[in-house]
Design an enzyme around this catalytic site. Structure first.
Site, PDB file in Angstrom:
ATOM      1  N   SER A 142      36.926  44.881  38.147  1.00  0.00           N
ATOM      2  CA  SER A 142      36.833  44.171  36.867  1.00  0.00           C
ATOM      3  C   SER A 142      36.114  45.040  35.851  1.00  0.00           C
ATOM      4  O   SER A 142      35.203  45.802  36.195  1.00  0.00           O
ATOM      5  CB  SER A 142      36.071  42.855  37.045  1.00  0.00           C
ATOM      6  OG  SER A 142      35.728  42.293  35.787  1.00  0.00           O
ATOM      7  N   TYR A 156      28.838  38.280  39.557  1.00  0.00           N
ATOM      8  CA  TYR A 156      30.180  38.853  39.520  1.00  0.00           C
ATOM      9  C   TYR A 156      30.134  40.309  39.068  1.00  0.00           C
ATOM     10  O   TYR A 156      30.751  41.185  39.692  1.00  0.00           O
ATOM     11  CB  TYR A 156      31.056  38.025  38.590  1.00  0.00           C
ATOM     12  CG  TYR A 156      32.511  38.428  38.581  1.00  0.00           C
ATOM     13  CD1 TYR A 156      33.318  38.175  39.685  1.00  0.00           C
ATOM     14  CD2 TYR A 156      33.076  39.046  37.473  1.00  0.00           C
ATOM     15  CE1 TYR A 156      34.655  38.540  39.688  1.00  0.00           C
ATOM     16  CE2 TYR A 156      34.413  39.408  37.463  1.00  0.00           C
ATOM     17  CZ  TYR A 156      35.198  39.153  38.566  1.00  0.00           C
ATOM     18  OH  TYR A 156      36.517  39.519  38.564  1.00  0.00           O
TER      19      TYR A 156
END
Length: 247
Positions: A142, A156
Site C-alpha cells: 500500500s 495498517y
C-alpha cells in the site's frame, strides 16, 4: 489469451474478490494456471472459479486462513500438487483495522500483523522449495507505507512499511537464485474495502494527480507484467500504482 504466462503456475492469496479476484482473472487470461486462497467467502470463491473456468483456464480455490502459518504452508503445497508445480506467488491477502491508537486493541494488532506481514513470510518460506530460477514473488502493499493522509492508520501503515522492507531484503537474498521479489504499493482503488463513494473518497481524490480511484484490473495488469518474462530484471521494487497519490 495473450499467453505471456502460458505454462506458468500461480497462487494468489486472499483472492475471492476485489483486487485479488482481478489478479486471478488477469493471470488466467494471460495463460497461467491459477490457484487462489479464500477465507469465509465460499460463495464468492465458487463464483470466481465458475467464471474463470468458462474461459477454458485452469483455476483452483483453496480455503485457508492467511493468518495461520500452517494453513498458508498447506495452501502452497496444495497448489503445487494440483497445478503440477509453482512459479508465481502473489501475496494479496490483507486486513485493515482503522482507529486511533487508544481504541485499537492488541488482538487487532496481532491479527493484522499475522495476515499482512507474517502471512507473507510464511508463504514465501513455504513457496521456496517449489520455485526454480524463474520464480516470481509479488507482494501487494500500500502507498500508506510511504504516505499516511490522515489519522487512524497506524497499524495498517506499519504493516505495509514492513512489507516494503521485507520485499527489499528478500530480493537481495533470493536474487542469486534467480527469483525476483517485488511489491506493488496500491493507492486508493475501488473495492468493497475502499469504495469510491465512501466517506473519505472525495478528500482522497483531491490528493491524487489523476483525481480518480483506480480499478482492480489496473492493479492486476501490473502484477501480470511483474509475473512475466519481460520483468526478469525487475526485483526489489516498491512500485507505487496510485494515480499520483504520492507525487
Amino acid at each position: 489469451m495473450t499467453a505471456s504466462l502460458a505454462g506458468r503456475r500461480a497462487l494468489v492469496t486472499g483472492a475471492s474478490r476485489g483486487i485479488g479476484a482481478a489478479i486471478v482473472r488477469r493471470l488466467a487470461e494471460d495463460g497461467a494456471a491459477v490457484a487462489f486462497t479464500y477465507g469465509a467467502s465460499v460463495a464468492e470463491a465458487e463464483k470466481l472459479v465458475a467464471e474463470v473456468s468458462e474461459t477454458g483456464a485452469t483455476v483452483v480455490a483453496i480455503q485457508a486462513d492467511s493468518g495461520d502459518p500452517e494453513q498458508v504452508a498447506r495452501s502452497l503445497d496444495e497448489t503445487a500438487a494440483q497445478l503440477g508445480g509453482l512459479d508465481i506467488v502473489v501475496n494479496n491477502a490483507g486486513v485493515l483495522y482503522a482507529g486511533d491508537i487508544e481504541s485499537l486493541t492488541m488482538e487487532q494488532f496481532d491479527r493484522l500483523v499475522a495476515i499482512n506481514v507474517k502471512g507473507i513470510f510464511a508463504a514465501v518460506k513455504a513457496a521456496l522449495p517449489h520455485l526454480d530460477a524463474t520464480g516470481r514473488i509479488i507482494n501487494i502493499g500500500s502507498i500508506n507505507a510511504d504516505r499516511v493522509p490522515g489519522a487512524g492508520l497506524s497499524l495498517y501503515a506499519m504493516s505495509k512499511a514492513a512489507v516494503a522492507g521485507l520485499t527489499r531484503a528478500l530480493a537481495r537474498e533470493l536474487g542469486p537464485r534467480g527469483i525476483t521479489v517485488n511489491n506493488v504499493q496500491v493507492g486508493p482503488t475501488a473495492t468493497d474495502m475502499n469504495p469510491e463513494d465512501g466517506e473519505s473518497a472525495d478528500s482522497l481524490r483531491e490528493v491524487m494527480a489523476l483525481g480518480r480511484y483506480g480499478r482492480p484490473h489496473e492493479i492486476a495488469s501490473v502484477v501480470s507484467y511483474l509475473a512475466g518474462p519481460e520483468a526478469a530484471y525487475v526485483t526489489g521494487a516498491n512500485w507505487n500504482v496510485d494515480g499520483g497519490f504520492t507525487v
